[in-house]
Design a protein around this motif. Structure first.
Motif, mmCIF file in Angstrom:
data_model
loop_
_atom_site.group_PDB
_atom_site.id
_atom_site.type_symbol
_atom_site.label_atom_id
_atom_site.label_comp_id
_atom_site.label_asym_id
_atom_site.label_seq_id
_atom_site.Cartn_x
_atom_site.Cartn_y
_atom_site.Cartn_z
ATOM 1 N N PHE B 103 -12.601 -6.594 3.150
ATOM 2 C CA PHE B 103 -13.660 -5.792 3.783
ATOM 3 C C PHE B 103 -13.098 -4.482 4.322
ATOM 4 N N LEU B 160 -20.703 -9.325 4.507
ATOM 5 C CA LEU B 160 -20.128 -9.346 5.853
ATOM 6 C C LEU B 160 -21.243 -9.067 6.845
ATOM 7 N N ALA B 173 -18.996 -14.192 6.908
ATOM 8 C CA ALA B 173 -18.498 -13.401 5.791
ATOM 9 C C ALA B 173 -18.470 -14.270 4.554
ATOM 10 N N SER B 383 -14.324 -8.199 11.153
ATOM 11 C CA SER B 383 -14.307 -9.146 10.039
ATOM 12 C C SER B 383 -13.578 -10.419 10.483
#
Lengths: 139, 426, 264
Positions: B103, B160, B173, B383
């Protein structure tokens, strides 16, 4: 500082250009002697114009009030400053991070005007301040 | 904290049952004795579920040692991993580093001795297309067989949760490997009823849990018990709704729009910013010398710091006696007349970064004035993973970023940096 | 790790209150509590109904960086100098049920002891504006921790005056000797928007008060959550059983009817 190395690979000659390098890995733990902070000074209502020197002096004074002479002599740099938004990037030796941060938090006055420092981002890596996923605004 | 939930449709429950539920923990003697003394059954209210609380809530508190104020001088942990290698080397892990950092919110390209961006690189960046943002999507949509067949099996799907903070909120996620990762607080974890692990960074009394569901698991067939359980937990027991950022590495990525047409979904373009920096002080770098060499080449960590200065547009020409700043470019350095810096912001998949990296390697096919160019990538601070499935957290900052320096002889350096709540990069 | 909470926004006039709460949302607090102070010294102790949240905002401000609106709670603080002031805090008293959280500001050691050991409150306020008027002793502090009661330190006075700043820090350090960083809540006590500080800033300030990195963040998040749960239990039957309206009624569930979850 911990150091670990792993080396392998062979060299292939190439014309003119330097020879290909072999594999090497270094792990640096807590290497950064500095900490970086992105801060903004805010006022209630109309903001007060400050130049870079006045801005830094305000911070040094805040450090002196809370942490005394030792606190105010911590290596502190004003790397970038925007007079319009009163936004700045500060660099402080990493031992002084908590001292600087608490001094900024408790700073509430500039020339009889109420003010507050907003810490937008902190990192031991200056590069990390270039991107802030928390500010990704998609409307 | 002692907390008991008796969920499900309300039945007439007597105080004795309540007490029996509490007894094994024997939380506060007085509390449940008082409960027992109330003999008549609780009035069962139709449509109500009953939850039982015990008043004595013990709080989490990390181990406290006598030395107060010791934190004043401390500095949070951080790691920087530097590697040098060559793209042509068989065991080179450059693509693994890019591909497993799933990410990414910002990518920048730095080209010394270059005015406007070269056409090839420019078209690669402009060809990035778009990503999607979807509102109020329930996580159970990712578990359905239809979704798994349509997306996960047909390419790399990235999702995400957007505007959720990993140190405060629930976060979700979906990795391109088909792993669904939920990072949830204790309350949600208890209500959800899926098995997970306490977060590595939430202290002795875990307040955060990580749930890892493998959606490519063969046992996850539509009529299997495992699927039924997961689906029931996520759709009925505790539906988790998030806004998601979505990207699908497939030629028909726009079919996301039609698949989720019942939701509020929109396509977002990447923000591209290009500047040309004049008379920049650039450090001298020697690809063979990761540690640098006095008077000859700068070390990797100094260069990494300098990248930060360039990206933030910080002036590096200061005197040591200056009151405002004493920040300087690492020594030795040269002045470069013009340097091109291009920044791309959005939900950027590793595949796109891989393409950009390839273009930067090809940049040196024709001889250039500069000996190196650079690619910098920032991960999402919130994340739940950094590299691979390494757990990622947010302490004072959620930094997880890396940068490549690509040399003209196919050598490269990579620098990977993480903050306090993170594992060592691969 | 839970959302950030500020349990002490002073109840001033509506306009100011709106500005402060907007600022709190802007700084990233997900929950705030409006503090109604009942000062027993001024006149006969009267507890009024709290301000209605619905009247304050037609639509609640959105917490910055999240898509959720801020949650506004009400809190009652009783400044007690005489044991009789605490009669209103009996659990049978209806007046405290209007409030989500109840705090007491003890003026004497005797009352501090009572507040920690047997009065039904959620928070005990620590004096930060003067040298602590009485000794804090270990037994009541331990009793309070055992009962799940929290000690509150406010930081706004420390911003305004450097003498008070010294008192705040020294009283906090003094308390920390006994509670070892447990059961502390940091809140603003803000009367103006600029009194508010961001959650990460306050967590750093906690280090000055002798908290560790972890406990300092907990003082703004998980401890506040625990205090709110503690307050919630008072509202319900003897603090033992809590019923909640289910959103939908299940027909015939195949799952076992009773499930129990336990964790510490």
């Amino acid at each position: 500082m911990s150091l670990s190395k792993r080396c392998h690979g062979e060299c292939m000659p190439q014309s003119k250009l330097p020879e290909p390098t072999s594999y090497e890995r270094i792990v640096l733990k807590n290497f950064s002697e500095y900490y970086y902070m992105k801060v903004q000074l805010v006022f209630q209502g109309e903001s007060v114009p400050l130049n870079a020197a006045q801005f830094k002096l305000l911070i040094v004074n805040a450090l002196r009030t809370l942490h005394g002479e030792v606190g105010s002599s911590l290596p502190l740099d004003l790397l970038k400053y925007n007079e319009d938004t009163l936004c700045a990037i500060l660099r402080i030796s990493s031992r002084g991070l908590v001292k600087l941060w608490s001094a900024l938090t408790l700073c509430g006055r500039y020339q009889h005007r109420e003010c507050a420092f907003r810490v937008i981002q902190t990192s031991p890596f200056l590069l990390a301040l270039a991107g802030n996923s928390r500010e990704l605004d998609l409307g | 904290m002692y907390y008991y939930g008796i969920a499900g449709p309300a039945l007439p429950i007597s105080w004795h049952q309540v007490a029996a539920a509490i007894t094994p923990r024997c939380a506060t003697e007085a509390a449940w004795q008082e409960a027992c003394s109330q003999d008549p059954p609780l009035p069962a209210i139709p449509g109500h579920s009953v939850r039982v609380f015990i008043q004595a809530e013990r709080t989490s508190s990390a181990h406290f040692t006598g030395n107060m104020l010791r934190c004043l001088d401390s500095c949070p942990r951080h790691l920087l991993v530097c590697e040098k290698s060559n793209f042509k080397q068989e065991k080179s892990r450059h693509s693994a580093h890019v591909e497993t950092h799933y990410f990414n919110c910002l990518v920048s390209v730095l080209l010394p001795e270059c005015g406007p961006l070269p056409e090839k690189i420019k078209s690669t960046i402009e060809g990035f297309g778009s990503y999607f943002v979807i509102r109020n999507l329930s996580v159970h949509e990712f578990v359905t067989e239809d979704f798994r067949n349509t997306f996960i099996k047909q390419g790399s799907f990235y999702a995400l949760s957007y505007q959720t903070r990993i140190d405060q909120d629930n976060t979700a996620a979906l990795l391109p490997t088909g792993k669904l990762i939920l990072s949830v607080d204790k309350d949600t974890y208890e209500e959800l009823g899926l098995q997970g692990k306490p977060s590595l960074y939430s202290g002795k009394n875990a307040m955060r849990y990580t749930i890892n569901i493998d959606l490519t698991d063969k046992a996850l067939s539509a009529d299997g018990k495992k699927f039924q359980r997961i689906n029931w937990c996520l759709s009925e027991k505790k539906p988790l709704l998030f806004d998601f950022l979505l990207a699908w590495e497939n030629t028909e990525s726009s079919s996301i729009l039609s698949y989720f047409s019942s939701y509020k979904i929109k396509s977002c373009p990447f923000t591209i910013n290009t500047t040309v920096l004049r008379d920049l002080h650039c450090p001298v770098i020697n690809s063979g010398r990761l540690h640098g060499k006095a008077e000859e080449a700068c070390s990797s960590e100094r260069v990494f710091e300098w990248f930060g200065a360039v990206s933030n547009n910080i002036d590096c020409t200061n005197q040591s006696s200056s009151f405002i700043s004493t920040f300087c470019c690492p020594f030795p350095s040269t002045v470069v007349q013009q340097t091109s810096l291009c920044t791309i912001t959005g939900f950027i998949t590793p595949e796109k970064i891989q393409r950009l990296l390839q273009q930067l390697r090809e940049y040196f096919i024709e001889p250039k004035l500069t000996t190196w160019v650079s690619l910098m990538v920032h991960g999402f601070a919130d994340s739940p993973v950094s590299w691979g499935e390494n757990e990622h957290g947010f302490c004072r900052g959620g930094e997880n970023l890396y940068s490549f320096i690509i040399f003209n002889n196919e050598d490269y350096w990579v620098q990977m940096a993480v903050g306090t709540h993170d594992d060592c990069p691969p | 790790m839970a959302v950030f909470v500020d349990l002490n926004i002073m109840n001033t006039d509506v306009k100011k209150l709106q500005n402060i709460i907007e600022m709190a949302a802007h700084l990233g607090y997900s929950t705030v509590a409006i503090n109604h102070v009942a000062d027993s010294e001024k006149k006969k102790l009267e507890i009024a109904k709290p301000i209605s949240v619905a009247e304050l905002f037609p639509s609640l401000p959105i917490v910055q960086g999240k898509c959720k609106p801020i949650k506004i709670l009400t809190r009652l603080t009783i400044i007690a100098s005489d044991p009789s002031h605490c009669n209103v805090l009996r659990s049978t008293s209806p007046s405290t049920r209007w409030y989500d959280i109840v705090a007491v500001f003890p003026k004497t050691e005797k009352l501090f002891h009572a507040a920690c050991t047997n009065i039904d409150v959620d928070l005990v306020c620590i004096n930060v504006t003067e040298k602590h008027p009485f000794f804090i002793r270990k037994p009541p502090v331990n009793a309070a921790i055992e009962r799940g009661i929290f000690f509150e330190l406010i930081y706004t006075p420390a911003i305004k005056d450097s003498t008070i700043r010294r008192y705040t820090i020294s009283n906090a350090l003094n308390l920390m000797q006994f509670c070892k960083g447990k059961n502390i809540i940091l809140s603003s006590g803000a009367e103006r928007p600029l009194d508010m500080r961001g959650p990460y800033d306050v967590a750093t300030l906690g280090l000055l008060f002798g908290l560790s990195e972890g406990t300092s963040k907990a003082a703004l998040s998980t401890n506040c959550r625990a205090a709110l749960l503690h307050g919630e239990t008072r509202k319900t039957a003897f603090g033992i059983v809590y019923t909640e309206k289910k959103k939908f009624i299940e027909e015939e569930s195949t799952e076992p009817v009773s499930k129990k979850a336990k964790t510490e």
